[in-house]
Design a protein around this motif. Structure first.
Motif, PDB file in Angstrom:
ATOM      1  N   ASN A  13     -99.936 -26.640 -16.450  1.00  0.00           N
ATOM      2  CA  ASN A  13    -100.219 -25.171 -16.834  1.00  0.00           C
ATOM      3  C   ASN A  13     -99.131 -24.396 -16.588  1.00  0.00           C
ATOM      4  O   ASN A  13     -99.231 -23.109 -16.113  1.00  0.00           O
ATOM      5  CB  ASN A  13    -101.249 -24.699 -15.774  1.00  0.00           C
ATOM      6  N   GLN A 629    -105.337 -32.593 -20.996  1.00  0.00           N
ATOM      7  CA  GLN A 629    -106.600 -31.736 -20.836  1.00  0.00           C
ATOM      8  C   GLN A 629    -107.939 -31.880 -21.394  1.00  0.00           C
ATOM      9  O   GLN A 629    -108.759 -31.851 -20.670  1.00  0.00           O
ATOM     10  CB  GLN A 629    -106.033 -30.415 -20.807  1.00  0.00           C
ATOM     11  N   GLU A 632    -109.151 -35.190 -20.097  1.00  0.00           N
ATOM     12  CA  GLU A 632    -109.774 -34.973 -18.658  1.00  0.00           C
ATOM     13  C   GLU A 632    -111.135 -34.301 -18.694  1.00  0.00           C
ATOM     14  O   GLU A 632    -111.861 -34.344 -18.140  1.00  0.00           O
ATOM     15  CB  GLU A 632    -108.788 -34.361 -17.936  1.00  0.00           C
ATOM     16  N   GLN A 633    -111.146 -33.241 -19.556  1.00  0.00           N
ATOM     17  CA  GLN A 633    -112.528 -32.540 -19.667  1.00  0.00           C
ATOM     18  C   GLN A 633    -113.478 -33.438 -19.864  1.00  0.00           C
ATOM     19  O   GLN A 633    -114.699 -33.366 -19.571  1.00  0.00           O
ATOM     20  CB  GLN A 633    -112.214 -31.399 -20.412  1.00  0.00           C
TER      21      GLN A 633
END
Length: 642
Positions: A13, A629, A632-633
């Motif tokens: 991030n 991401q 991962e989600q």
């Protein structure tokens, strides 16, 4: 069962500017938006908005804002595009014509500034360059654009005819229809009516769908009736020339019907409209041409100069005329024989190029428009580089399209092979001893023929789809050739077919190898599977970097060939973007693969790190981070569910 995902400590991030060049990303997205959306909208309005906008100034502004200026911005964002565009003879001819025209300002007695006089030629140049970008990156939009514009023109013209019929009176001589919208002159209106008259005629000659051919006939009659209602005679000659050209460039059974229709139409027009044709005489054209030739003879080679004053005082007319009413004479007057050479070259080369590539219906259409323009220009026009108006229908739009199509033909983004029509007997003979490789509830989809080649079938859709304009079999063929031009292995196309029931097929030589799904199933070693997944991740990033969006991407559509390289199959729904894929499309591509349980287990559970490591070799870090991401989600969601 819960999925445990362990991530490296690197922070994904971080500020966007630290991971990826925001400026470069924005430039790509802007370029894509212009090529994929603004230019198609701009071309559609250029072709159709004269029918419904109240005046030409709005027509100019729409073209400048939605086509000309966006084209300039796109080329400033990506100057390397000019290298490809400047290899096209038509564009080089236009540059020579514009360059010489500007040079003649040295001796041209005009009061206008050079900068103001440069704007119209630049807008014409942007037409050529913009059409080239549009066809290069979104060629599948051309036929829907033409069809939509033609339908709008036909509906408004039908209304114009209805109004004109209510106002027409046999007691009023020389009553001529002008039309609504920005039209203010019957002769200029005839250019627009004739333009779409030729469209429907060409569609009837080239379409392989019976319903389209049947719809094209009444549409042609409506536009031809409007042409007659304008009372203009030269467009009739231009239509005849286009019909003759179409009968030869197509040369099929419809050519005989077209010649018969031409003969019958000539008889009907002479019988019903002979007064309109003969009683008006030459409209003083012969006097005007004689005066123009006398002026041309004063400076035959260099001309009088771009935008030099021109006036013809014909006593019988009663007022001064400012045009020679012939495009060729206008060119000779303003820029002389030196400027006339590139002007003629563009038209000759356009027809020659269209004849060479006549297997493609788009070349046939553009060349028919050009022949119509050549015919209509015999007694019309004078300004050599006008602003956007009806004269563009006659010369600049057809030439720009032919140039754009020629560029795309060289880049393998257009179909360059004929589609063979097979009757039921030929179809049965083709499938003799064929083995079904893939089928569904409606029947076979892929067959292996006796000679080892594969035939993929595409059934006709009953409802409207984009395949109505661009059949999926032809998309398969074009996609295959484009992938090969990029250095990506794809099936070699042998033939294209259209069958009696409306379905189509593509015959191709299959790639030697196994699908990745088959290879992964046969692998017992985790290390070997890891190495293969890492290589696939690099290949996937290569596709995304080249702008290849394969909606049906999964391990069953990727081959590991005998030489160890990857190849793609089942590529009918593959799309090419002008730039590397945006992040949303990359993520969508991976979501599709996650729908297949085996692919998902191998790629996103067991060998996820290998997939991302391979992907990171070619892809920007921000793309790798977004994909991580996303996965991962998904893992968290599954953990919650389990």
């Amino acid at each position: 069962m819960a999925i445990t995902l362990v991530w490296p400590s690197k922070t994904w991030n971080e500020p966007f500017s630290m991971q990826f060049s925001y400026l470069s990303y924005s430039k790509h997205r802007m370029f894509d938006f212009i090529c994929l959306w603004l230019l198609p909208i701009g071309l559609f309005l250029l072709l159709s908005d004269l029918y419904f906008v109240p005046d030409r100034s709005i027509h100019h502004k729409l073209y400048y804002g939605l086509f000309s200026i966006p084209t300039l911005i796109a080329l400033l964002l990506r100057p390397r595009e000019m290298k490809t565009l400047l290899q096209e003879p038509l564009i080089l001819g236009l540059l020579a014509f514009i360059g010489w025209s500007m040079f003649t300002l040295i001796w041209s007695p005009t009061a206008d500034s050079a900068l103001g006089l440069l704007k119209p030629p630049l807008h014409i140049l942007m037409l050529f360059l913009g059409c080239s970008l549009l066809v290069k990156y979104r060629s599948e939009s051309l036929q829907p654009i033409f069809f939509s514009a033609a339908v709008i023109a036909m509906l408004i013209t039908l209304y114009n005819l209805y109004v004109f019929a209510g106002e027409w009176s046999p007691d009023i001589p020389e009553q001529r229809m002008i039309g609504a919208g920005a039209f203010d002159n019957p002769l200029l209106s005839s250019h627009a009516f004739g333009f779409f008259c030729i469209y429907w005629l060409t569609l009837g000659m080239t379409s392989k769908r019976k319903a389209i051919v049947m719809a094209a006939a009444p549409a042609f009659l409506i536009m031809f009736a409007a042409l007659l209602a304008t009372g203009s005679r030269t467009p009739l000659v231009a239509v005849v020339l286009s019909m003759v050209w179409l009968s030869f460039i197509c040369w099929n059974r419809r050519s005989l019907a077209l010649i018969g229709m031409l003969t019958a139409g000539a008889v009907v027009v002479l019988a019903l409209f002979s007064e309109m044709i003969f009683l008006r005489g030459s409209s003083f054209r012969l006097d005007i041409w004689r005066m123009a030739l006398e002026l041309i003879a004063q400076r035959p080679f260099i001309g009088h100069g771009y935008e030099a004053p021109l006036a013809f005082d014909v006593p019988q007319v009663g007022y001064t005329l400012s045009e020679p009413h012939n495009f060729a004479l206008g060119v000779l007057y303003y820029v002389g024989i030196i400027g006339f050479i590139p002007w003629v070259f563009m038209q000759v080369w356009g027809l020659y190029s269209s004849w060479r590539h006549r297997v493609n219906p788009l070349f046939i259409l553009a060349s028919a428009w050009l022949v119509y323009g050549i015919g209509a220009a015999l007694t019309e026009g004078g300004g050599i580089l006008p602003r956007p108006k009806e004269h563009w229908y006659l010369l600049w739009i057809p030439l720009a399209l032919i140039g754009a199509l020629s560029i795309s033909q060289r880049l393998k983004t257009l179909l360059d092979r004929p589609v063979k029509r097979l009757n039921n007997a030929d179809y049965s003979a083709l499938l003799a001893h064929a083995k079904v490789i893939e089928e569904d509830g409606l029947g076979p989809k892929v067959l292996r023929l006796e000679n080892g080649s594969f035939l993929k079938l595409f059934r006709e859709r009953r409802s409207y789809t984009s395949g109505s304009f661009n059949p999926y079999s032809q998309r398969f063929a074009v996609n295959s050739e484009r992938l090969q031009a990029m250095g990506i292995a794809a099936p070699r196309i042998l033939d294209l077919y259209l069958f009696a029931d409306g379905s189509s097929g593509v015959l191709y030589q299959p790639l030697p190898g196994q699908t990745l799904r088959q290879v992964m199933q046969s692998m017992g070693s985790g290390a070997m599977r890891q190495a293969l997944v890492e290589r696939f991740g690099k290949f996937l990033a290569l596709l995304h970097d080249k702008g290849v969006y394969f909606r049906s991407l999964h391990l069953g559509n990727v081959l590991l060939m005998d030489d160890g390289e990857f190849g793609l199959i089942d590529i009918a729904d593959l799309h090419f973007y002008p730039s590397s894929l945006r992040l949303a499309l990359r993520q969508r591509n991976l979501r599709h693969m996650q729908r297949y349980p085996e692919d998902r287990r191998w790629l996103f559970e067991e060998q996820l790190q290998a997939l991302l490591d391979g992907y990171a070799v070619q892809a920007p870090p921000i793309a790798v981070g977004r994909l991580r991401q996303q996965i991962e989600q998904l893992g968290r969601t599954e953990s919650t569910v389990s």
